[in-house]
Design an enzyme around this catalytic site. Structure first.
Site, short mmCIF file in Angstrom:
data_model
loop_
_atom_site.label_atom_id
_atom_site.label_comp_id
_atom_site.label_asym_id
_atom_site.label_seq_id
_atom_site.Cartn_x
_atom_site.Cartn_y
_atom_site.Cartn_z
CD GLN A 31 -0.88 -0.85 3.63
OE1 GLN A 31 -2.10 -0.86 3.66
NE2 GLN A 31 -0.16 -1.48 4.54
CD GLU A 106 0.56 -3.78 9.90
OE1 GLU A 106 0.41 -3.79 8.66
OE2 GLU A 106 -0.27 -3.29 10.70
CG ASP A 155 -6.03 -1.01 15.49
OD1 ASP A 155 -6.69 -0.38 14.65
OD2 ASP A 155 -5.14 -0.50 16.20
CG ASP A 158 -11.82 1.63 5.92
OD1 ASP A 158 -12.35 1.50 7.04
OD2 ASP A 158 -11.46 2.72 5.46
#
EC number: 2.5.1.16
Length: 284
Positions: A31, A106, A155, A158
């Protein structure tokens, strides 16, 4: 020339912050990562152009995603956090001396490294000795876990791009399996206000509702998130977040928070009628 950060919330609504300067930008394997600085919100962090964290209002999100489950069951020892690359959730968890282990999963290592450098306010506890960071897809990680965690906090970003798998029935089912017999699952539950986000919220709630005996939704006002009206999901095999709230025990810890308190804990589960109606659609 003025520089503005603008996020599109719907076809007809945009949200903007005047930017003083761009501190960092990178296209990682997963990203685009940007760190920007503004007068109103301080430094802020976006992924693929979408707001993740600002220095000014991050305390609201991180207080509510951590302290609600911790005040419900003060005996939580083993925690899994999925996502949370900015470190704010970890920062709040490490304030509890009774927590023995925090696994943080993560997918994008670059998010963590960038936040450590530019957002020490949130990322300052990522190297604490109880924290074990795993760089992996959370969906894959949780598949192999069983009866291991007292609390799982999702956590996530979207429900598209790298975070898409964290909104599936398979993922929530694996979270259920990974939790101990009195385990709690808390997730960021999107916004009920704009149609796109409301659909994601209802889809997630329906999947969680089918797995957990106790499933509730609570809310907070987060100014820089779409509409400002943001929801969290609370699901548990045993604990009811209102009936089992141990306010005296939590208050005795002496933790200073900017947003959360035990009166708010009870009040945040009192939802507006339009949100209740949306959640009840799943039951019909």
């Amino acid at each position: 020339m003025e520089l503005w950060y603008t996020e599109k919330h719907t076809e007809y609504v945009k949200f903007s912050i005047k930017v003083d300067r761009e501190l960092y930008t990178e296209q990682s394997k997963f990203q685009r990562i940007d760190i920007l600085e503004s007068k109103e919100f301080g430094k802020f962090f976006t992924l693929d152009g979408l707001m993740m964290v600002t220095e000014k209002d991050e305390f609201i999100y991180h207080d509510m995603i951590v302290h609600v489950p911790m005040a419900t069951n003060p005996n939580i020892k083993n925690v899994l956090v999925i996502g949370a690359g900015d470190g704010g959730t970890i920062r709040e968890l490490t304030r509890y001396k009774t927590i023995e282990k925090i696994d943080m999963v993560e997918i994008d290592e670059r998010v963590v490294e960038v936040c450590k450098k530019y957002l020490p306010k949130t990322a300052g506890k990522l190297e604490e000795e109880r924290v074990n960071i795993v760089y992996e897809d959370g969906l894959k990680f949780v598949r192999n876990k069983e009866n291991e965690y007292d609390l799982i906090i999702v956590d996530s970003t979207d429900p598209f791009g790298p975070g898409e798998g964290l909104f599936t029935k398979e993922f929530y089912g694996n979270c259920y399996k990974a939790l101990s017999e009195d385990g709690i699952l808390v997730n960021q539950h999107e916004s009920p206000y704009y149609e796109y986000y409301a659909k994601s919220m209802k889809d997630a709630h329906e999947k969680i509702q089918g797995l957990f005996k106790i499933n509730k939704v609570y809310q907070a006002h987060i100014p820089t998130y779409p509409s400002g009206h943001w929801l969290f999901g609370f699901a548990s095999k045993k604990y009811d977040p209102i009936k089992d709230l141990n306010a005296e025990a939590w208050n005795s810890l002496g933790l200073k928070t900017k947003y959360y308190n035990t009166d708010l804990h009870v009040g945040c589960f009192a939802l507006p009628t339009y949100v209740i109606d949306m959640l009840n659609e799943n039951k019909e």
